[in-house]
Structure formats: C-alpha cells, structure tokens
Design a protein around this motif. Sequence first.
Motif, short mmCIF file in Angstrom:
data_model
loop_
_atom_site.label_atom_id
_atom_site.label_comp_id
_atom_site.label_asym_id
_atom_site.label_seq_id
_atom_site.Cartn_x
_atom_site.Cartn_y
_atom_site.Cartn_z
N TYR A 94 -8.49 1.15 -2.26
CA TYR A 94 -7.59 1.99 -1.46
C TYR A 94 -6.48 1.15 -0.84
O TYR A 94 -6.58 -0.08 -0.80
N CYS A 95 -5.42 1.85 -0.41
CA CYS A 95 -4.19 1.19 0.07
C CYS A 95 -3.67 0.17 -0.94
O CYS A 95 -3.26 -0.94 -0.56
N PRO A 96 -3.69 0.50 -2.25
CA PRO A 96 -3.25 -0.51 -3.23
C PRO A 96 -1.83 -0.99 -3.02
O PRO A 96 -1.52 -2.14 -3.30
N HIS B 112 -18.42 6.86 4.63
CA HIS B 112 -17.05 6.38 4.84
C HIS B 112 -17.00 4.96 5.40
O HIS B 112 -16.16 4.15 5.02
N1 LIG Z 1 -12.21 4.70 2.33
C1 LIG Z 1 -11.33 4.44 3.25
O1 LIG Z 1 -11.66 4.00 4.36
C2 LIG Z 1 -9.89 4.68 2.98
C3 LIG Z 1 -8.90 4.12 3.80
C4 LIG Z 1 -7.56 4.34 3.47
C5 LIG Z 1 -7.24 5.08 2.34
N2 LIG Z 1 -8.22 5.63 1.56
C6 LIG Z 1 -7.91 6.47 0.38
O2 LIG Z 1 -7.09 5.75 -0.48
C7 LIG Z 1 -5.91 6.52 -0.75
C8 LIG Z 1 -4.78 5.59 -1.05
O3 LIG Z 1 -4.48 4.81 0.12
P1 LIG Z 1 -2.99 4.81 0.62
O4 LIG Z 1 -2.54 6.21 0.73
O5 LIG Z 1 -2.90 3.93 1.78
O6 LIG Z 1 -2.32 4.13 -0.70
P2 LIG Z 1 -1.05 3.31 -1.00
O7 LIG Z 1 -0.86 3.50 -2.47
O8 LIG Z 1 -1.15 1.91 -0.49
O9 LIG Z 1 0.10 4.04 -0.19
C9 LIG Z 1 0.49 5.34 -0.56
C10 LIG Z 1 1.91 5.57 -0.12
O10 LIG Z 1 2.75 4.70 -0.85
C11 LIG Z 1 4.00 5.30 -1.05
N3 LIG Z 1 4.42 5.02 -2.42
C12 LIG Z 1 3.86 5.48 -3.54
N4 LIG Z 1 4.50 4.99 -4.62
C13 LIG Z 1 5.49 4.21 -4.14
C14 LIG Z 1 6.49 3.46 -4.77
N5 LIG Z 1 6.60 3.43 -6.09
N6 LIG Z 1 7.33 2.77 -3.98
C15 LIG Z 1 7.24 2.82 -2.64
N7 LIG Z 1 6.29 3.54 -1.98
C16 LIG Z 1 5.43 4.23 -2.74
C17 LIG Z 1 3.83 6.80 -0.87
O11 LIG Z 1 4.68 7.18 0.17
P3 LIG Z 1 5.38 8.64 0.13
O12 LIG Z 1 4.28 9.62 0.29
O13 LIG Z 1 6.33 8.58 1.29
O14 LIG Z 1 6.05 8.74 -1.20
C18 LIG Z 1 2.37 6.96 -0.45
O15 LIG Z 1 2.23 7.77 0.67
C19 LIG Z 1 -5.74 7.37 0.51
O16 LIG Z 1 -4.89 8.47 0.34
C20 LIG Z 1 -7.17 7.76 0.75
O17 LIG Z 1 -7.55 8.81 -0.11
C21 LIG Z 1 -9.52 5.43 1.86
#
Ligand SMILES: NC(=O)c1ccc[n+]([C@@H]2O[C@H](COP(=O)([O-])OP(=O)(O)OC[C@H]3O[C@@H](n4cnc5c(N)ncnc54)[C@H](OP(=O)(O)O)[C@@H]3O)[C@@H](O)[C@H]2O)c1
Length: 286
Positions: free
Chosen positions: A210-212, A111
């Motif tokens: 991630y966090c796109p 991680h």
């Molecule tokens: N390796 C690492 O250290 C690490 C760190 C962070 C994340 N990650 C992984 O990467 C994944 C993605 O990261 P993230 O969850 O931060 O991704 P993100 O795509 O930046 O944010 C996801 C959030 O965006 C909101 N969203 C989705 N579509 C939208 C839209 N069309 N308009 C407005 N808001 C929208 C959603 O909120 P709602 O749920 O309220 O709809 C969702 O919870 C994580 O779930 C995790 O599996 C890995």
Amino acid sequence: MTTFVELSTKAKMPILGLGTWQSPIGKVRDAMKFAIDIGYRHFDCAYVYQNENEIGNAMEEKIEEGVVTREDLFVVSKLWCTFHEKSLVKEACQNTLAALKLAYLDLYLMHWPMGFKAGEELFPADENGMIIPSDTDFLDTWEAMEELVDAGLVKSIGLSNFSCEQIERLLKKPDLKYKPVNNQIESHPYLPQEELVNYCQSQEISVTAYCPLGAPNWPRGEDFCLLDDPKIKEIADKHSKTSAQVIETFVCVLSPFKVFDFELTKEEMETILSFKRRYRICSLSM
Ligand SMILES: NC(=O)c1ccc[n+]([C@@H]2O[C@H](COP(=O)([O-])OP(=O)(O)OC[C@H]3O[C@@H](n4cnc5c(N)ncnc54)[C@H](OP(=O)(O)O)[C@@H]3O)[C@@H](O)[C@H]2O)c1
C-alpha cells in the motif's frame, strides 16, 4: 505479464487493485463504477475508510447491469482496531458485508496487530491524545476471524501492518486453523520493507503493497518528494516512462511480479533499494 497471484488457498487475486482510502463519499461510487468499466476487479476496502456503503452501491449497480458478476470481483476489507475483542469480530464483518451488499468477502484482513478500546470512536484517545489500547491479544482476534471462514462470510483471512515477529508468533500458535494468506503493508522506494516481503513469501503469505506512490495527497514533511525524486526521474527518462510507472514497477518486482511493458535493470533496482530513507507514511504515531 502476470495478472493474478495465486493465494495459498488457490484463489486468484488480481495483482493490481483499486485502493479506496481517502476516496470521499459523493465521489467513490463513480470512481468504483469507472474502475469496473475499465477492467479493475480487485478492490481494497476497509471499515475505517467510512465509504463502504457507496462502494457497495457501485458494485451492486455494475452487477445488476450485467457488466460483472460477483465471482469476477475480488473484494478485500479489514477489521478495524476497535473490534479486536472476539465477541465483536463477527458483527464487524457482517456490518461490512451489509454496507458492501455482499454475501462474502474474498479476503478479510486484521487492519493492524493492535486493538483499540471498543466503542463508537474509531480512534479512542485519552486526554493526551494517545490511543487507548484494548487488551485483546491478536491471537484471540485471529481465532474469531477463523470462525468467519467456517461461517462462509469470508473466503480467506489475512493480516495488515504485521511485522516478521508478529507473523511468526501467529504461525507458531499451537491450534492455528488457517494460516494468513496475505499481509498488506506499506511499501515504496522510501520504505521498501524487502526483508518483510521476503519473510512473507518464505511462509507462502502473499504481500500487497500500500501507498506504493507514497500517498501523494497525504500530508508529510517537505523532504518527502518520491514522485519528484531526481534519481527516479532519471531512471524514468531512460525508459521514456513516468516516475509513477517506475515506482509501481519497482514495488511489483519486490513482490515479485511483472505487470508493465518494461523492466528495471538490476542496477536500477539497486539504486532505488539503496535510498534507505525508511520513511513511514502510516505510522499511527498516536
Ligand atoms: N492496510 C493499511 O493500513 C493501508 C494504509 C494505507 C493505504 N491502504 C490501501 O492502499 C491503497 C493505496 O494506498 P494509497 O492510496 O496511499 O496509494 P498511492 O498509490 O501511494 O497514492 C494514491 C494517490 O496517488 C495519486 N496518483 C495516482 N497516480 C498518480 C500519478 N501517475 N502521478 C501522480 N499522482 C498519482 C492519486 O491522486 P489523485 O486521486 O489526486 O489522482 C492517488 O490518490 C489505499 O487506497 C488503501 O486501499 C491500506
């Protein structure tokens, strides 16, 4: 349109995956089941998200219902920082497998490159709130992860949050048995990390962003307004798309994949790349 990326092991990883960070107990099961029903096959999990048990229940139900087979799914999980000591890696992986109700993972990532003090606490901290590190070198942790491949617990192993220098150090390890197939990193218009993406690709290491969308639900400074950025909004309006679709397309192009039904022009890509805000959401600043 591309739907898979071929890893250096020849395994096919679906390009779009469902992240499970911040997906709470009580909700993640239904979210997973819905995602499987509408066609998601790639799931990104982690021990530290503390929801793997419910995710496992959802996958088990969908496999029992005959909606998918295990082989249809591409399941990723991650070794948490408190399990970096070589003697702890196998049990950590087995615990994740038990929670997910799986016999194997498609991809297991380290991680973070740095280990934390082993123990019950996920974020062991001293009296100043600073993380207590482990003195395990990630090269040793990697050796234990290689053993997971040999034991058949994971199909492939990779990295997360590794820099170019750290990857290079691993690749230069004299007795390296398995190269990392993937590096999962933060990548969005305010922190594209294109140099790191290019470096990984030059080493046949696929990149997962991630966090796109800039993790809109995560607390941050008021100056962070990725989804409302006027320059992104302007590009979105030109294509009659949403800002989120433009951002996802931008992140995919960096990787480089085409997953949506529209393309950004070279100038539009350059506009977004020129932001150079360098805003890191997952900074683990403690
Ligand atoms: N390796 C690492 O250290 C690490 C760190 C962070 C994340 N990650 C992984 O990467 C994944 C993605 O990261 P993230 O969850 O931060 O991704 P993100 O795509 O930046 O944010 C996801 C959030 O965006 C909101 N969203 C989705 N579509 C939208 C839209 N069309 N308009 C407005 N808001 C929208 C959603 O909120 P709602 O749920 O309220 O709809 C969702 O919870 C994580 O779930 C995790 O599996 C890995």
